[in-house]
Design an enzyme around this catalytic site. Sequence first.
Site, PDB file in Angstrom:
ATOM      1  N   ARG A 194       0.842  -1.195   0.000  1.00  0.00           N
ATOM      2  CA  ARG A 194       0.000   0.000   0.000  1.00  0.00           C
ATOM      3  C   ARG A 194       0.883   1.253   0.000  1.00  0.00           C
ATOM      4  O   ARG A 194       0.995   1.946  -1.006  1.00  0.00           O
ATOM      5  CB  ARG A 194      -0.937  -0.028   1.227  1.00  0.00           C
ATOM      6  CG  ARG A 194      -2.096   0.959   1.153  1.00  0.00           C
ATOM      7  CD  ARG A 194      -1.809   2.312   1.735  1.00  0.00           C
ATOM      8  NE  ARG A 194      -1.291   2.259   3.110  1.00  0.00           N
ATOM      9  CZ  ARG A 194      -0.763   3.299   3.722  1.00  0.00           C
ATOM     10  NH1 ARG A 194      -0.679   4.473   3.108  1.00  0.00           N
ATOM     11  NH2 ARG A 194      -0.271   3.192   4.950  1.00  0.00           N
ATOM     12  N   ASP A 195       1.594   1.489   1.081  1.00  0.00           N
ATOM     13  CA  ASP A 195       2.369   2.721   1.224  1.00  0.00           C
ATOM     14  C   ASP A 195       3.551   2.741   0.254  1.00  0.00           C
ATOM     15  O   ASP A 195       4.056   3.808  -0.119  1.00  0.00           O
ATOM     16  CB  ASP A 195       2.862   2.852   2.670  1.00  0.00           C
ATOM     17  CG  ASP A 195       3.184   4.293   3.062  1.00  0.00           C
ATOM     18  OD1 ASP A 195       2.745   5.204   2.352  1.00  0.00           O
ATOM     19  OD2 ASP A 195       3.890   4.488   4.060  1.00  0.00           O
ATOM     20  N   HIS A 231       5.459   4.295  13.134  1.00  0.00           N
ATOM     21  CA  HIS A 231       5.665   4.295  11.687  1.00  0.00           C
ATOM     22  C   HIS A 231       6.714   5.372  11.398  1.00  0.00           C
ATOM     23  O   HIS A 231       6.410   6.556  11.351  1.00  0.00           O
ATOM     24  CB  HIS A 231       4.314   4.623  11.022  1.00  0.00           C
ATOM     25  CG  HIS A 231       4.330   4.601   9.529  1.00  0.00           C
ATOM     26  ND1 HIS A 231       3.747   3.580   8.803  1.00  0.00           N
ATOM     27  CD2 HIS A 231       4.820   5.462   8.615  1.00  0.00           C
ATOM     28  CE1 HIS A 231       3.884   3.812   7.507  1.00  0.00           C
ATOM     29  NE2 HIS A 231       4.533   4.965   7.362  1.00  0.00           N
ATOM     30  N   HIS A 243       9.783   7.112   9.162  1.00  0.00           N
ATOM     31  CA  HIS A 243      10.383   7.280   7.832  1.00  0.00           C
ATOM     32  C   HIS A 243      11.879   7.552   7.994  1.00  0.00           C
ATOM     33  O   HIS A 243      12.300   8.191   8.951  1.00  0.00           O
ATOM     34  CB  HIS A 243       9.692   8.417   7.086  1.00  0.00           C
ATOM     35  CG  HIS A 243       8.364   8.001   6.522  1.00  0.00           C
ATOM     36  ND1 HIS A 243       7.555   8.845   5.814  1.00  0.00           N
ATOM     37  CD2 HIS A 243       7.704   6.810   6.548  1.00  0.00           C
ATOM     38  CE1 HIS A 243       6.463   8.199   5.433  1.00  0.00           C
ATOM     39  NE2 HIS A 243       6.522   6.966   5.877  1.00  0.00           N
ATOM     40  N   CYS A 279       5.768   9.101   1.637  1.00  0.00           N
ATOM     41  CA  CYS A 279       4.572   9.939   1.568  1.00  0.00           C
ATOM     42  C   CYS A 279       4.724  11.017   0.512  1.00  0.00           C
ATOM     43  O   CYS A 279       5.668  11.790   0.542  1.00  0.00           O
ATOM     44  CB  CYS A 279       4.327  10.581   2.915  1.00  0.00           C
ATOM     45  SG  CYS A 279       2.963  11.738   2.865  1.00  0.00           S
ATOM     46  N   ASN A 303      10.202   5.187   3.601  1.00  0.00           N
ATOM     47  CA  ASN A 303       9.747   4.144   4.507  1.00  0.00           C
ATOM     48  C   ASN A 303      10.946   3.365   5.024  1.00  0.00           C
ATOM     49  O   ASN A 303      11.901   3.124   4.298  1.00  0.00           O
ATOM     50  CB  ASN A 303       8.799   3.178   3.796  1.00  0.00           C
ATOM     51  CG  ASN A 303       7.343   3.598   3.937  1.00  0.00           C
ATOM     52  OD1 ASN A 303       6.933   4.096   4.974  1.00  0.00           O
ATOM     53  ND2 ASN A 303       6.577   3.410   2.879  1.00  0.00           N
TER      54      ASN A 303
END
Lengths: 300, 300
Positions: free
Chosen positions: B12-13, B211, B213, B244, B253
Amino acid sequence: MSEIQILEVGLRDGFQNEKKQLSLEEKVFFAEQLAKTGLKRIELGSFVSAKWVPQMKDSKELVTHILNKQKQGLLDSQIQFSALVPNQRGLRDALETGIKEIAIFLSSTDSFSQKNINRSRDLAYQAYKELCKKALKEKLKIRAYLSVCFECPFEGKVKAEEVLKWVKKIKDLGVYEISISDTTGKARPQDVNNLLILLLKHIPKEKLACHFHNIHGMALSNAWVAYLRGIRVFDGSLGGLGGCPYSLVHSGNIATESLLYLFKGSQDPIIPKLLTLAKKLQKKFQKKLESPLLHSPYYK
Amino acid sequence: MSEIQILEVGLRDGFQNEKKQLSLEEKVFFAEQLAKTGLKRIELGSFVSAKWVPQMKDSKELVTHILNKQKQGLLDSQIQFSALVPNQRGLRDALETGIKEIAIFLSSTDSFSQKNINRSRDLAYQAYKELCKKALKEKLKIRAYLSVCFECPFEGKVKAEEVLKWVKKIKDLGVYEISISDTTGKARPQDVNNLLILLLKHIPKEKLACHFHNIHGMALSNAWVAYLRGIRVFDGSLGGLGGCPYSLVHSGNIATESLLYLFKGSQDPIIPKLLTLAKKLQKKFQKKLESPLLHSPYYK
């Protein structure tokens, strides 16, 4: 809590691992620019045989030039310059330049010592014993690197007790600081924590520094854990240039600017100056350096 | 000490941040392969309008396919699959696939909420309130992402108290886990430590995930500090793909394999499987992924 100190090792540990050799003029440029960033400890080179490490062949000229500039007041008088010294001949060169600090290097394992300097740990130690005596008599400060403190590319995991044994022996040489090096970049925060708990039972924290490689992305978490244990001196390389040729990978130094970001924050005034220089290094060596800040849109 | 859980968000990301769109078959391939690595939590996609995020246009087909395979016993029954749900229409899609867990997303700042989902935090929250009620009635587990918990690309530093306020509000929606996201990758261990100290005064640690980065190289040191504070759930993306699009950078990520290395060690059996897949991703997207283990000579 004492201040964080960063030792910039790019001119030595960075340059010596690049195939392309810079000219003396180019090295002078980077050394002078680094000295103008605000960094207070800079390793300039290595008084090693040109046959052995051709990239370091003009270290004597470089050191002489930079120290002269400093004497003339053209570079910050507070900067502590140093250079690696592998043997008596290197020490003689060091003394001729007037440099105040030298660095010696030993390994935690025999195999790495053999591959790195072509002699056993014990022989290397004995030779450094003589050298350090002479250097101390000449009022030089001595720093030591201890390689492969966590994992050796030839012998695997290194026991913390073995590292402690060598740290103690090295301390007995009269060095003021021992840099605990994760040469293969395989250490994790747990490993760093465990090793430091043991070392700090026997060695004052002011005598220890950490030299982490970022091959597996662990360097900053390791640095943070070392910080939590009281370590305040860390080695970094401009742009993350360099590493170790005998650990299967020619890269992996943690970038000096990453250490500054971690310990001082994104606004530290030295960071943009280092990034400007690191970009020049990328052009010189025609390769992308791994340093994350170099590629962050927030520093463009 | 409970076990580390890693939520794989690459499908997804990762995928939604790549210009190149994979075919449904390609996505199925990566989803199935990921499910066979041993990872226990995998986010499969996003039930979002194809107009809005074209890369996610066949999430419904992908989820249906994967859940069928799981029902047939062809994929580990223990794997917890999830997908993002932005609105009621997405929820309807989710329910039609039979997926058991959905994820919602909110922001700690208004500007980021506007840029990210084109509505204010308050409006988004109100809409999710209805949605969560319905989802809970349908016995779905709900996870929430809270974006920009440290620094917002539009508003700068985000106050910890503001994050706490939104974490509390989100908890009231009935979600079982809230993922504290460092969207811009600007957080440092000190920041993570400070925020978590505050949050954990009000929220049980089992309800929080992180989460991070890696844009500035800080993700693993942040993860380690979060671990020291008791956090056990971390989001990662295969190969470090994605990030993002609204934080100035389309990458960042933290790689799932880096998290495994950090928490489980270099010998974790999932790591080589992820690296094999990440290499395939590099070919698919024709780009070098940043994940350090991908480029380590010790994994060749």
